[in-house]
Enzyme design. Structure first.
Site, mmCIF file in Angstrom:
data_model
loop_
_atom_site.group_PDB
_atom_site.id
_atom_site.type_symbol
_atom_site.label_atom_id
_atom_site.label_comp_id
_atom_site.label_asym_id
_atom_site.label_seq_id
_atom_site.Cartn_x
_atom_site.Cartn_y
_atom_site.Cartn_z
ATOM 1 N N ASP A 153 41.478 40.512 33.460
ATOM 2 C CA ASP A 153 40.447 41.381 32.880
ATOM 3 C C ASP A 153 39.094 40.697 32.704
ATOM 4 O O ASP A 153 38.342 41.011 31.786
ATOM 5 C CB ASP A 153 40.917 41.950 31.525
ATOM 6 C CG ASP A 153 42.280 42.598 31.639
ATOM 7 O OD1 ASP A 153 42.483 43.314 32.626
ATOM 8 O OD2 ASP A 153 43.133 42.376 30.769
ATOM 9 N N LYS A 186 37.210 40.569 37.963
ATOM 10 C CA LYS A 186 37.388 40.180 39.375
ATOM 11 C C LYS A 186 37.001 41.332 40.305
ATOM 12 O O LYS A 186 36.430 41.110 41.362
ATOM 13 C CB LYS A 186 38.868 39.859 39.679
ATOM 14 C CG LYS A 186 39.373 38.589 39.059
ATOM 15 C CD LYS A 186 40.810 38.326 39.481
ATOM 16 C CE LYS A 186 41.831 39.277 38.888
ATOM 17 N NZ LYS A 186 41.962 39.263 37.444
ATOM 18 N N GLY A 204 45.035 46.213 36.695
ATOM 19 C CA GLY A 204 44.131 47.352 36.673
ATOM 20 C C GLY A 204 42.735 46.846 36.981
ATOM 21 O O GLY A 204 42.166 46.111 36.194
ATOM 22 N N HIS A 205 42.223 47.179 38.156
ATOM 23 C CA HIS A 205 40.888 46.709 38.531
ATOM 24 C C HIS A 205 39.888 47.847 38.368
ATOM 25 O O HIS A 205 40.006 48.883 39.014
ATOM 26 C CB HIS A 205 40.876 46.226 39.979
ATOM 27 C CG HIS A 205 41.597 44.926 40.157
ATOM 28 N ND1 HIS A 205 41.739 44.310 41.362
ATOM 29 C CD2 HIS A 205 42.196 44.133 39.262
ATOM 30 C CE1 HIS A 205 42.412 43.187 41.199
ATOM 31 N NE2 HIS A 205 42.702 43.055 39.934
ATOM 32 N N GLN A 227 45.720 39.487 37.598
ATOM 33 C CA GLN A 227 45.986 38.691 36.386
ATOM 34 C C GLN A 227 45.127 37.423 36.367
ATOM 35 O O GLN A 227 44.030 37.468 36.895
ATOM 36 C CB GLN A 227 47.491 38.367 36.263
ATOM 37 C CG GLN A 227 48.354 39.592 35.957
ATOM 38 C CD GLN A 227 48.785 40.326 37.192
ATOM 39 O OE1 GLN A 227 49.228 39.713 38.154
ATOM 40 N NE2 GLN A 227 48.661 41.627 37.192
#
Ligand code: IMP
Ligand code: MG
Length: 332
Positions: free
Chosen positions: A13, A16, A42-43, A175
């Site tokens: 988070d 990225k 979750g991006h 991650q």
């Protein structure tokens, strides 16, 4: 082959997705590869003013770049197809661009159900741990075994090493270092390799690596079962609020703390980063408070009287690395 790798230096988070998006925009990449994790990730990506949250699909699709879910990943079919639908509904053309390595493993419904019962680690409940366990137990199901995926699966060796064109790959991770199965705070970790080494496992020869982009945040956040946020310090609740620190996958509030410089150093060294992006500087600016955890003792905290002081400290600590500070939620 030329390969650029994006790694998260903290607990995920850190933005990225934003760095990936930025590099794709300016680069000449032929491929974008997700190298680890599953739909636990979750991006959050802002593309042409629209917000997208992806879990499996690499950000290459936003730029018409072939996007591959690599063999280091685990994939849930339903999530994969849902995501393609969502992207297409948002106007993103996916046809022919999205591929899955034949040797990537599948997250089954049983894996999901088992993981949803976890209370020990505080997982995302997305079946990640059980899927990797079965992979290493040699009882897993691979993408090549699933007929519904036929039109998506590729041999990543052929794709990267026997391609008639020059291949330029951007590898995006999920991650982060603090959650890495080997280097993170075990057992409060994820089940995959979140380092540059994890990226190389996807068929990337070390000699092809050009840049390694380490992504961090002006403060740290962590989601999971361990205590992470110092008690009775309102500043961290304020950081969560101003920084909108809630999980992109589960919506859980993220625990916040000052950035640990030692963790950052370990992560930067082990990953061999050439660039560092420190995101969300705007959040501390808005609050007018700057701090880092420094020194050998984790409890020693340095407070800075100004943002310049904090920036100077970080730049001096990573003097041989190209450090960028980002104030914009959408671009570097
Ligand atoms: P799992 O990966 O779902 O097994 O969860 C293991 C740990 O990693 C938990 O603390 C999760 O909250 C954390 N985690 C997994 N994926 C992400 C992510 O994309 N961002 C932040 N934390 C994550
Ligand atoms: Mg995330």
């Amino acid at each position: 082959m030329i390969a650029d790798i994006i790694v998260d230096l903290q607990y995920g988070d850190c933005g990225k997705g934003k760095v990936t998006h930025h590099l794709l925009e300016g680069g000449n990449y032929t491929h974008c590869i997700r190298y680890n994790g599953g739909c636990n990730a979750g991006h959050t990506i802002y593309h042409e003013g629209k917000k997208f949250v992806t879990h499996h699909i690499p950000a290459g699709v936003f730029y018409g770049v072939k996007s591959i879910i690599g063999p280091g990943c685990v994939v849930n079919l339903q999530q994969f197809f849902n995501e393609i639908n969502e992207l297409e509904q948002g106007g993103i053309v996916c046809a022919g661009l999205i591929k899955i390595a034949k040797n990537a493993h599948i997250i089954t419904d049983e894996h999901m159900q088992e993981d949803e019962k976890d209370t020990r680690i505080g997982t995302t409940g997305r079946g990640n741990g059980p899927a990797y366990r079965d992979k290493y137990d040699r009882t897993g199901v691979r993408a090549t075994d699933v007929p519904e995926l036929d039109e998506y699966t590729i041999d990543i060796y052929e794709e990267l090493h026997n391609n008639e064109n020059q291949v330029e790959v951007l590898l995006e991770g999920a991650q982060g270092f603090g959650l890495d199965i080997d280097w993170g705070d075990y057992p409060f970790v994820t089940s995959s390799h979140c380092t540059v080494a994890g990226a190389l496992l996807n068929g990337i020869p070390p000699k092809s690596v050009r840049h390694v982009w380490g992504v961090a945040k002006a403060y740290e956040t962590y989601v999971g079962a361990k205590d992470f946020q110092p008690k009775d310090q309102d500043i961290f609740n304020l950081i969560r609020k101003v920084g909108k620190e809630y999980g992109a996958t589960t919506g859980r509030p993220r625990q916040c703390n000052w950035t640990d410089v030692n963790l950052l150093k370990r992560a930067a060294n082990i990953n061999g980063v050439t660039h560092i992006v420190i995101n969300k500087m705007d959040v501390l600016k808005q609050l007018g408070t700057w701090g880092l955890r420094c020194g050998n003792d984790d409890r020693i905290k340095v407070k800075f009287t100004s943002e310049e002081e904090m920036r100077d400290y970080i730049t001096a600590t990573f003097s041989d690395i190209d450090v960028h500070f980002s104030y914009n939620p959408e671009t570097i």
